[in-house]
Motif scaffolding. Structure first.
Motif, PDB file in Angstrom:
ATOM      1  N   ASP A 503      42.037 -20.418 -40.844  1.00  0.00           N
ATOM      2  CA  ASP A 503      43.774 -19.794 -39.602  1.00  0.00           C
ATOM      3  C   ASP A 503      42.876 -17.472 -40.271  1.00  0.00           C
ATOM      4  O   ASP A 503      42.576 -17.670 -41.362  1.00  0.00           O
ATOM      5  CB  ASP A 503      44.543 -20.189 -40.787  1.00  0.00           C
ATOM      6  N   PHE A 504      42.762 -17.314 -39.157  1.00  0.00           N
ATOM      7  CA  PHE A 504      42.320 -16.015 -39.276  1.00  0.00           C
ATOM      8  C   PHE A 504      42.872 -15.174 -39.904  1.00  0.00           C
ATOM      9  O   PHE A 504      41.976 -14.648 -40.831  1.00  0.00           O
ATOM     10  CB  PHE A 504      42.260 -15.314 -38.194  1.00  0.00           C
ATOM     11  N   VAL A 505      44.112 -15.513 -40.134  1.00  0.00           N
ATOM     12  CA  VAL A 505      45.024 -14.428 -41.499  1.00  0.00           C
ATOM     13  C   VAL A 505      44.308 -14.249 -42.530  1.00  0.00           C
ATOM     14  O   VAL A 505      44.504 -13.308 -43.312  1.00  0.00           O
ATOM     15  CB  VAL A 505      46.194 -14.695 -41.098  1.00  0.00           C
ATOM     16  N   THR A 506      45.246 -15.750 -43.143  1.00  0.00           N
ATOM     17  CA  THR A 506      44.286 -16.107 -44.729  1.00  0.00           C
ATOM     18  C   THR A 506      42.304 -15.450 -44.583  1.00  0.00           C
ATOM     19  O   THR A 506      42.368 -15.603 -45.873  1.00  0.00           O
ATOM     20  CB  THR A 506      44.531 -17.423 -44.930  1.00  0.00           C
ATOM     21  N   ASN A 507      41.503 -15.619 -44.064  1.00  0.00           N
ATOM     22  CA  ASN A 507      40.393 -15.404 -44.234  1.00  0.00           C
ATOM     23  C   ASN A 507      39.998 -14.047 -43.218  1.00  0.00           C
ATOM     24  O   ASN A 507      38.647 -14.056 -43.197  1.00  0.00           O
ATOM     25  CB  ASN A 507      40.038 -16.413 -43.103  1.00  0.00           C
ATOM     26  N   MET A 508      40.804 -13.220 -43.648  1.00  0.00           N
ATOM     27  CA  MET A 508      40.515 -12.145 -42.660  1.00  0.00           C
ATOM     28  C   MET A 508      39.300 -11.131 -43.581  1.00  0.00           C
ATOM     29  O   MET A 508      38.343 -10.565 -42.481  1.00  0.00           O
ATOM     30  CB  MET A 508      41.331 -10.757 -43.115  1.00  0.00           C
ATOM     31  N   PRO A 509      38.623 -11.043 -44.833  1.00  0.00           N
ATOM     32  CA  PRO A 509      37.862 -10.574 -45.253  1.00  0.00           C
ATOM     33  C   PRO A 509      37.482 -11.193 -45.158  1.00  0.00           C
ATOM     34  O   PRO A 509      35.165 -10.914 -45.623  1.00  0.00           O
ATOM     35  CB  PRO A 509      38.270 -10.342 -46.429  1.00  0.00           C
ATOM     36  N   LYS A 510      37.484 -12.347 -44.474  1.00  0.00           N
ATOM     37  CA  LYS A 510      35.909 -13.925 -44.539  1.00  0.00           C
ATOM     38  C   LYS A 510      34.601 -13.428 -43.193  1.00  0.00           C
ATOM     39  O   LYS A 510      34.422 -14.165 -42.837  1.00  0.00           O
ATOM     40  CB  LYS A 510      35.892 -14.820 -44.884  1.00  0.00           C
ATOM     41  N   PHE A 511      35.968 -13.441 -42.115  1.00  0.00           N
ATOM     42  CA  PHE A 511      35.577 -12.437 -40.819  1.00  0.00           C
ATOM     43  C   PHE A 511      35.228 -11.621 -40.820  1.00  0.00           C
ATOM     44  O   PHE A 511      35.684 -10.674 -40.515  1.00  0.00           O
ATOM     45  CB  PHE A 511      36.511 -12.924 -39.760  1.00  0.00           C
ATOM     46  N   PRO A 512      33.611 -11.144 -40.359  1.00  0.00           N
ATOM     47  CA  PRO A 512      33.609  -9.271 -40.667  1.00  0.00           C
ATOM     48  C   PRO A 512      33.659  -9.512 -39.397  1.00  0.00           C
ATOM     49  O   PRO A 512      33.378  -7.994 -39.164  1.00  0.00           O
ATOM     50  CB  PRO A 512      31.726 -10.002 -41.040  1.00  0.00           C
ATOM     51  N   GLN A 513      34.329  -9.626 -38.304  1.00  0.00           N
ATOM     52  CA  GLN A 513      34.133  -9.299 -36.504  1.00  0.00           C
ATOM     53  C   GLN A 513      35.764  -8.990 -37.326  1.00  0.00           C
ATOM     54  O   GLN A 513      35.759  -7.948 -36.297  1.00  0.00           O
ATOM     55  CB  GLN A 513      34.330 -10.604 -35.801  1.00  0.00           C
ATOM     56  N   ALA A 514      36.316  -9.848 -38.292  1.00  0.00           N
ATOM     57  CA  ALA A 514      37.493  -8.410 -38.134  1.00  0.00           C
ATOM     58  C   ALA A 514      37.653  -7.130 -38.858  1.00  0.00           C
ATOM     59  O   ALA A 514      37.789  -6.240 -38.789  1.00  0.00           O
ATOM     60  CB  ALA A 514      38.448  -9.944 -38.202  1.00  0.00           C
ATOM     61  N   ILE A 515      36.936  -7.843 -40.390  1.00  0.00           N
ATOM     62  CA  ILE A 515      37.399  -6.627 -41.342  1.00  0.00           C
ATOM     63  C   ILE A 515      35.890  -6.995 -41.990  1.00  0.00           C
ATOM     64  O   ILE A 515      35.645  -7.487 -42.578  1.00  0.00           O
ATOM     65  CB  ILE A 515      38.610  -6.856 -42.147  1.00  0.00           C
ATOM     66  N   ALA A 516      35.122  -5.889 -41.882  1.00  0.00           N
ATOM     67  CA  ALA A 516      33.654  -5.675 -42.991  1.00  0.00           C
ATOM     68  C   ALA A 516      34.421  -4.487 -43.724  1.00  0.00           C
ATOM     69  O   ALA A 516      32.782  -4.762 -44.477  1.00  0.00           O
ATOM     70  CB  ALA A 516      32.689  -5.056 -41.490  1.00  0.00           C
ATOM     71  N   SER A 517      35.063  -4.300 -43.982  1.00  0.00           N
ATOM     72  CA  SER A 517      34.804  -4.168 -45.511  1.00  0.00           C
ATOM     73  C   SER A 517      34.839  -4.328 -46.765  1.00  0.00           C
ATOM     74  O   SER A 517      35.058  -3.779 -48.004  1.00  0.00           O
ATOM     75  CB  SER A 517      35.974  -2.374 -44.867  1.00  0.00           C
ATOM     76  N   PHE A 518      35.319  -5.777 -46.723  1.00  0.00           N
ATOM     77  CA  PHE A 518      35.631  -6.473 -47.932  1.00  0.00           C
ATOM     78  C   PHE A 518      34.548  -6.881 -47.935  1.00  0.00           C
ATOM     79  O   PHE A 518      33.766  -7.719 -47.414  1.00  0.00           O
ATOM     80  CB  PHE A 518      36.662  -7.039 -47.704  1.00  0.00           C
ATOM     81  N   ASP A 519      34.391  -6.785 -49.894  1.00  0.00           N
ATOM     82  CA  ASP A 519      33.018  -7.318 -49.890  1.00  0.00           C
ATOM     83  C   ASP A 519      33.644  -8.666 -51.103  1.00  0.00           C
ATOM     84  O   ASP A 519      32.437  -9.288 -52.038  1.00  0.00           O
ATOM     85  CB  ASP A 519      31.998  -6.822 -50.461  1.00  0.00           C
ATOM     86  N   ASN A 520      34.864  -8.805 -51.586  1.00  0.00           N
ATOM     87  CA  ASN A 520      35.091  -9.843 -52.437  1.00  0.00           C
ATOM     88  C   ASN A 520      35.862 -10.592 -51.490  1.00  0.00           C
ATOM     89  O   ASN A 520      36.652 -10.233 -51.244  1.00  0.00           O
ATOM     90  CB  ASN A 520      35.926  -8.764 -53.750  1.00  0.00           C
TER      91      ASN A 520
END
Length: 589
Positions: A503-520
């Motif tokens: 589920d891409f919504v629950t994994n948004m920080p883990k998909f760099p293609q979607a959001i690259a700014s999260f490191d946690n």
């Protein structure tokens, strides 16, 4: 002062109770017809459908359906006459009260009200001794215009033009500045004129409305007659809306709404249901069966309004599909608890009666949800699937889908604004459920999917939390605005999270293609990942679903409630909602 419609003497002598007595008689006919319709529909037609399959039975059902329509038409039209008469009585009584107060004031002041409504006042002695002066008496001619209206404006059917008020406008004779009786007489004359004008306008409005309530000859109620009936409802609603709306509580909480409704007699309740259903269909604290009846009555009226506007074909499709669902057989009884064209549309649908069920859940949908065909199909089906699944464990279960706010559309999903606006409305609805539920300690579950989980989380953060809630379910969540399950107003062990790995919504920080700014990796778009150990909720097992970059981008995000696609997740949700528990869990992220 006389009116083309009414004199002040006629207004004084009107007996509003006679209109009420006539309304009572029409009400009895309306109620009798409604009861006969229920007998035909439930005791006769449904029995034949359930037990007989012959051609003769089908023809009999068709004839009974026609008879049911006849009773519906008679009940509705008689109810409209009742409401119009009650409205006429209430509004004339108010005008009469103002007139009689003016007459009482005239008697107390010793001035004379003439047959034409003018007021004659006596002469008066002003001053004393050498400065004594006698001010002559006179007659004040009343004007029905309110202070500030231009002369000749504000007549029946014409809106007034407002200008600064000049009290020296020459409307009466006598020594205005000297005689102390002059101003009082003018005030009384004007009040009499305004009361008569008001009564004349009320009389004309209701006479026009009642004059339109005519039925064509014949024994069969046709589709054009039903359409005409709905137009009659609209006309009476316009005439009576003010008096019905003014009698309602303003901005009250659900408990006060309930008390108000319980304080009405049966005739007063029927007026709202038959004439102004939209006033009570969304009113929290009103019984579910009442809201359902009101919204079913309002639905065709709303569809006609949306179709006439022609500005939202998607909403019209959604309304039509909801109507189709209401008409077709359902494995679980369907209740329409709210319907409106406000914003992107409002729709609240329950499968099972939330007032009589021991277990009640209310699911908030998320991003891109609006009142359209997709909502009436897939989103509503999620609530039905939950109800069917939960009732396998406990028959006393109702499942609600609550679209009582504007879910974010596209880029709006980036902010918390929609959740912040929706949370108070959700809490008010849940408070209404707590008020109307007949169980001493009902089991209530709040469910949020996608952005809807943020709305639920925001509601839980408000003072006192979500009213009456025991369990919270979060599925497909991008975060709920808090970092710990314990901050949601229930014990962390009563917070349940479903999060598919694909589920891409629950994994948004883990998909760099979607959001690259999260490191946690445990930080989601709106706070700590609810599926993480740090959040502290129970994570229940779900199917991983298709990979978002391997086909359907949203498939894994959309199947939590659907037993055909994710049997494990749907069953876990059903177990929680029913109070059965015994869920299958999986490791935190």
């Amino acid at each position: 002062m006389t009116s083309d419609f009414l004199t002040w003497q006629e207004l004084r002598d009107i007996r509003p109770s006679e209109f009420e007595e006539a309304a009572d008689a029409w009400h009895r006919v309306s109620e009798s017809s409604a009861a006969d319709r229920q007998t035909v529909t439930r005791a006769m037609s449904m029995k034949l459908v359930e037990t007989q399959e012959s051609e003769a039975a089908r023809k009999a059902v068709s004839r009974l359906h026609r008879l049911s329509r006849n009773y519906e038409y008679l009940s509705t039209e008689c109810g409209l006459v009742r409401t119009a008469l009650n409205g006429l009585s209430v509004e004339l009584a108010e005008a009469q009260r103002k007139l009689r107060q003016s007459l009482d004031d005239a008697a107390a002041l010793g001035v004379t009200v003439n047959t034409d409504g003018s007021v004659t006042y006596p002469s008066a002695v002003i001053g004393s001794g050498a400065g004594e002066k006698r001010a002559s008496g006179g007659t004040a001619q009343g004007s029905s215009r309110v202070p500030g209206e231009l002369p000749g404006t504000g007549e029946y059917g014409k809106p007034p033009q407002i200008v600064p008020h000049d009290p020296q406008d020459g409307r009466f004779r006598g020594d205005l500045e000297l005689n102390p009786h002059a101003r009082a007489a003018q005030d009384i004359a004007d009040r009499i004129a305004r009361a008569v004008r008001s009564a004349a306008e009320v009389d004309a409005r209701y006479a026009k409305t009642l004059g339109r309530l005519k039925a064509p000859s014949g024994l069969e109620v046709t589709e054009p007659m039903l359409a005409d009936m709905r137009q009659d409802v609209s006309k009476v609603r316009v005439a009576a809306m003010r008096y019905l709306a003014e009698a309602m509580p303003k901005g009250a909480d659900p408990a006060h709404n309930q008390k108000w409704w319980e304080g009405l007699d049966e005739e007063q309740r029927r007026e709202y249901l038959d004439t102004a259903p939209e006033l009570i269909g969304m009113l929290d604290g009103i019984p579910a069966v009442v809201r359902d009846e009101a919204n079913r009555s309002y639905l065709p009226i709303l569809m006609e309004e949306v179709e006439r506007r022609g500005d939202d074909p998607g909403m019209l499709e959604g309304l039509r599909k909801i109507e189709e669902r209401l008409l077709e057989p359902s494995k679980v009884p369907m209740y329409l608890l709210g319907i409106s064209d406000e914003g992107n549309g409002r729709a609240i649908i329950s499968f099972g009666n939330p007032d009589t069920s021991r277990n009640v859940s209310a699911y908030v949908p998320g991003m891109d949800t609006k009142l359209n065909g997709d909502f009436a199909g897939g989103t509503v089906k999620r609530a039905l699937d939950t109800a069917i699944g939960a009732q396998r464990y406990n028959k006393s279960t109702a499942s609600i889908v609550w679209l009582g706010y504007d879910a974010p559309q596209h880029v709006e999903v980036r902010t918390t604004a929609n959740a912040e606006r929706g949370a108070p409305a959700y809490n008010r609805f849940m408070e209404g459920i707590a008020v109307t539920n007949q169980h001493e300690d009902p089991h209530v579950t709040a469910i949020g999917h996608s952005y809807g989980s943020l709305t639920v989380g925001t509601a839980a953060k408000q003072s006192g939390g979500i009213p009456g809630v025991d369990d919270i379910i979060l599925v497909g969540s991008p975060g709920v605005g808090v970092d710990r399950a314990a901050d949601l107003g229930v014990p962390s062990s009563r917070v349940y999270v479903g999060a598919a790995d694909n589920d891409f919504v629950t994994n948004m920080p883990k998909f760099p293609q979607a959001i690259a700014s999260f490191d946690n990796s445990n930080e989601n778009y709106f706070g700590t990942d609810p599926a993480s150990r740090e959040f502290g909720a129970q994570r229940f097992a779900v199917d991983d679903g298709p990979h978002p970059f391997g086909g359907d981008f949203t498939a894994a995000h959309s199947q939590y409630f659907t037993p055909e696609k994710d049997k494990v997740s749907a069953d876990n949700i059903a177990r929680i909602v029913s109070g059965e528990y015994g869920i299958k869990t999986e490791r935190h992220r």
